[in-house]
Scaffold this active site. Sequence first.
Site, PDB file in Angstrom:
ATOM      1  N   SER A 132      37.082  38.599  43.209  1.00 40.54           N
ATOM      2  CA  SER A 132      35.835  38.498  42.453  1.00 40.54           C
ATOM      3  C   SER A 132      35.547  37.098  41.925  1.00 40.54           C
ATOM      4  O   SER A 132      34.478  36.864  41.358  1.00 40.54           O
ATOM      5  CB  SER A 132      35.851  39.474  41.266  1.00 40.54           C
ATOM      6  OG  SER A 132      36.724  39.008  40.256  1.00 40.54           O
ATOM      7  N   LYS A 173      37.424  36.781  34.314  1.00 39.05           N
ATOM      8  CA  LYS A 173      35.993  36.700  34.590  1.00 39.05           C
ATOM      9  C   LYS A 173      35.380  35.468  33.912  1.00 39.05           C
ATOM     10  O   LYS A 173      35.982  34.855  33.040  1.00 39.05           O
ATOM     11  CB  LYS A 173      35.262  37.949  34.062  1.00 39.05           C
ATOM     12  CG  LYS A 173      35.617  39.228  34.794  1.00 39.05           C
ATOM     13  CD  LYS A 173      35.069  39.257  36.203  1.00 39.05           C
ATOM     14  CE  LYS A 173      35.429  40.546  36.906  1.00 39.05           C
ATOM     15  NZ  LYS A 173      36.873  40.634  37.171  1.00 39.05           N
TER      16      LYS A 173
END
Length: 204
Positions: free
Chosen positions: A121, A159
């Site tokens: 990701s 993230k």
Amino acid sequence: MRSKNTGLMELIRDYAEKYYRSNLVPPSIRTISEALGISRATVQRYLVDMDSRGLLSYDGRIKASPQISKCSTRYFSAPIVGSIRCGNPESEEAEVEEYVNLPESVFGPGSCYLLRAKGDSMTDAGIDEGDLLVIKIQHDANIGDIVVALDQDNQNTLKRYAGYDEARGCHILEYMNEKLYPGKVELVRSLTVQGVARQVIKKL
């Protein structure tokens, strides 16, 4: 004045360099004496002479040699504490795998730890599966920082922090892989920042 044995000089210098790299402090005269099996008086005489020749720095105690100084004058020890999920959050217990010495001249000062990246990701941020991430320990983050985040369910993930949405009452964590996860974000109501990624160490 008796001439000095150049072979012994090299032996003392090499030992001092290896000791410094292993212990992050230079050895004492006593340590060198015991390790090399020579008297303390002989070690001190050689150190004075080696200082005058520029082989190492000695002013009553040993400092880093020129070879060490060119690389870095300071190192810090950082633990590798397992993996961090670059994808859906997951629960993991941190376990120290080993400690590594990193130079401050490259990675900067401060308390850090290392994590292995898992998942896909964060590829647009240059983070791929298997990369080692140097994480600076801090509990605040700016918008745009790549954070190790712990959510309200005690699950952690890596993230990009996109700030706090007042209207929805939640923090925004962005995926960084537009090809596979276009526009995808994680919305979390409670967020604990455990560190901010500062460096990526990759295999070539």
